[in-house]
Write a protein that holds these residues in place. Structure first.
Motif, mmCIF file in Angstrom:
data_model
loop_
_atom_site.group_PDB
_atom_site.id
_atom_site.type_symbol
_atom_site.label_atom_id
_atom_site.label_comp_id
_atom_site.label_asym_id
_atom_site.label_seq_id
_atom_site.Cartn_x
_atom_site.Cartn_y
_atom_site.Cartn_z
ATOM 1 N N UNK A 95 -114.194 -31.919 -25.359
ATOM 2 C CA UNK A 95 -113.707 -32.737 -26.401
ATOM 3 C C UNK A 95 -113.192 -32.524 -27.383
ATOM 4 N N UNK A 96 -113.373 -30.943 -28.221
ATOM 5 C CA UNK A 96 -112.779 -30.628 -28.842
ATOM 6 C C UNK A 96 -114.271 -31.360 -30.049
ATOM 7 N N UNK A 97 -115.108 -31.677 -30.129
ATOM 8 C CA UNK A 97 -115.838 -32.235 -30.883
ATOM 9 C C UNK A 97 -117.205 -31.285 -31.040
ATOM 10 N N UNK A 98 -118.247 -31.258 -31.746
ATOM 11 C CA UNK A 98 -119.490 -30.565 -32.270
ATOM 12 C C UNK A 98 -120.211 -30.892 -31.220
ATOM 13 N N UNK A 99 -121.262 -30.382 -30.870
ATOM 14 C CA UNK A 99 -122.359 -29.980 -30.085
ATOM 15 C C UNK A 99 -123.573 -31.679 -30.858
ATOM 16 N N UNK A 100 -123.650 -31.186 -32.043
ATOM 17 C CA UNK A 100 -124.167 -32.647 -32.705
ATOM 18 C C UNK A 100 -123.233 -34.187 -32.607
ATOM 19 N N UNK A 101 -122.248 -33.771 -32.432
ATOM 20 C CA UNK A 101 -121.939 -35.036 -32.345
ATOM 21 C C UNK A 101 -121.725 -35.730 -31.383
ATOM 22 N N UNK A 102 -121.708 -34.468 -29.786
ATOM 23 C CA UNK A 102 -122.348 -35.385 -28.956
ATOM 24 C C UNK A 102 -123.413 -35.188 -28.427
ATOM 25 N N UNK A 103 -124.574 -35.116 -29.324
ATOM 26 C CA UNK A 103 -126.052 -35.316 -29.060
ATOM 27 C C UNK A 103 -126.025 -36.950 -29.806
ATOM 28 N N UNK B 82 -129.509 -36.284 -23.948
ATOM 29 C CA UNK B 82 -128.108 -35.341 -22.667
ATOM 30 C C UNK B 82 -128.484 -35.495 -21.297
ATOM 31 N N UNK B 83 -129.903 -35.119 -21.101
ATOM 32 C CA UNK B 83 -130.018 -34.975 -19.313
ATOM 33 C C UNK B 83 -130.299 -35.781 -19.387
ATOM 34 N N UNK B 84 -130.726 -36.902 -19.369
ATOM 35 C CA UNK B 84 -131.048 -38.390 -19.073
ATOM 36 C C UNK B 84 -129.563 -38.687 -18.617
ATOM 37 N N UNK B 85 -128.662 -38.813 -19.218
ATOM 38 C CA UNK B 85 -127.371 -39.572 -19.375
ATOM 39 C C UNK B 85 -127.098 -38.607 -18.048
ATOM 40 N N UNK B 86 -127.238 -37.146 -18.244
ATOM 41 C CA UNK B 86 -126.389 -36.097 -16.993
ATOM 42 C C UNK B 86 -127.714 -36.683 -15.372
ATOM 43 N N UNK B 87 -128.319 -36.377 -15.501
ATOM 44 C CA UNK B 87 -128.914 -37.188 -14.275
ATOM 45 C C UNK B 87 -128.607 -38.422 -14.027
ATOM 46 N N UNK B 88 -128.374 -39.231 -14.362
ATOM 47 C CA UNK B 88 -127.015 -40.408 -14.005
ATOM 48 C C UNK B 88 -126.147 -40.970 -13.314
ATOM 49 N N UNK B 89 -125.517 -40.024 -14.091
ATOM 50 C CA UNK B 89 -123.853 -39.653 -14.084
ATOM 51 C C UNK B 89 -124.180 -38.598 -12.496
ATOM 52 N N UNK B 90 -125.301 -37.963 -12.235
ATOM 53 C CA UNK B 90 -125.151 -37.279 -10.847
ATOM 54 C C UNK B 90 -125.975 -38.496 -9.810
ATOM 55 N N UNK B 91 -127.016 -39.433 -10.297
ATOM 56 C CA UNK B 91 -126.834 -39.969 -9.244
ATOM 57 C C UNK B 91 -125.518 -41.072 -8.390
ATOM 58 N N UNK B 92 -124.665 -41.187 -9.988
ATOM 59 C CA UNK B 92 -123.558 -41.716 -9.327
ATOM 60 C C UNK B 92 -122.751 -40.931 -8.463
ATOM 61 N N UNK B 93 -122.892 -40.112 -8.907
ATOM 62 C CA UNK B 93 -121.722 -39.021 -7.339
ATOM 63 C C UNK B 93 -122.547 -38.859 -6.174
#
Length: 283
Positions: free
Chosen positions: A49-57, A68-79
């Motif tokens: 995305x061209x942003x910093x890791x701090x911005x992502x957090x 971030x891991x909580x969001x990632x788990x939800x995305x994996x469940x949707x997949x």
């Protein structure tokens, strides 16, 4: 927060006005292909995305995720649930020839893996039951009905009583009430199954109606109601689930039923062909 807003894309739209310009850039990347959240680390996502890791957090905390891991788990469940939105790959600069080759290789792998895992004894039992059934009902909802319709279109040429459910304007009860242990129901349940499938299969099991269940490899709870289960590989390199193995296995199933029925199948097909000619239905 509503169930809709609880999804990644719902949260983004709800909080859009409160996001910084950098966070909105990250949001645009995720809305284009939310499934990449399941595959990438926070650092990889920030880079894309061209942003910093701090911005992502900060971005995921603003959306209400614990991490971030909580969001990632939800995305994996949707997949895992089969959501096309989350199966969609990130935009790629790969040439079309490369995309086509990857898709072909995945389709071939699905076919090979599905046929390798077929249980020949269980398949033969299902074929025999369908061949001897008084009535065959093929049942499926949404995209599962597309596969159910393939089976119906083949079996109707060789069996004298084949039904496709659900039908517009009818209730299931109106058709299920007449089914007995002398019949067979072929249930198709691909991922993102509707709850109506298991409800119907549970009711059929209580009536001792034999069932063949055709599903993806994660066949889910409905499998427990069926006498025979066929699992097909449906993963794809692109947005939509593959149906190549399903089509092949269903063709095999119906062809084996015709082979088992022998003269009865040929006689029924001959009557159909004669009527096609007398009614001038086909070119």
């Amino acid at each position: 927060m509503s169930a809709k807003a609880a999804t990644l894309e719902g949260r983004i739209r709800q909080h859009w006005d409160q996001l910084s310009s950098h966070e909105q850039r990250l949001a645009d990347v995720l809305l284009a292909a939310p499934g990449q959240l399941a595959m990438n680390t926070a650092t990889e996502l920030a880079h894309s995305a061209g942003v910093s890791k701090a911005t992502t957090t900060r971005f995921f905390r603003h959306l209400g995720y614990e991490s971030y891991e909580a969001a990632r788990r939800q995305a994996r469940e949707m997949q895992s649930s089969g959501s096309p939105l989350y199966l969609q790959p990130a935009p790629s600069a790969s040439p079309l020839a490369s995309i086509m080759q990857q898709h072909l290789e995945k389709e071939i792998a699905n076919l090979v893996n599905s046929y390798r895992t077929l249980d020949s004894e269980q398949l033969q039992q299902a074929v025999t039951a369908i061949s001897q059934a008084r009535r065959v009902v093929v049942m499926g909802w949404r995209h599962s009905q597309t596969i159910a319709h393939l089976i119906y279109r083949d079996l109707i040429h060789i069996h004298s009583d084949v039904r496709l459910l659900p039908r517009p304007g009818d209730s299931l009860a109106e058709h299920m009430a007449a089914l007995t242990a002398q019949d067979v129901v072929i249930c198709v349940g691909l991922r993102r199954r509707m709850p109506a499938l298991e409800t119907a299969m549970n009711a059929l099991a209580e009536r001792n109606v034999p069932m063949l269940y055709i599903a993806d490899v994660l066949s889910g709870k409905p499998a427990r109601h069926a006498q025979w289960v066929i699992r097909c590989h449906t993963d794809s390199s692109l947005i939509f689930d593959s149906t190549a193995a399903l089509s092949g296995v269903c063709n095999l199933l119906c062809s084996l039923v015709a082979r088992q029925m022998g003269k009865a199948s040929n006689d029924h097909l001959a009557q159909i062909e004669a009527l096609h000619q007398s009614l001038d239905e086909l070119e």
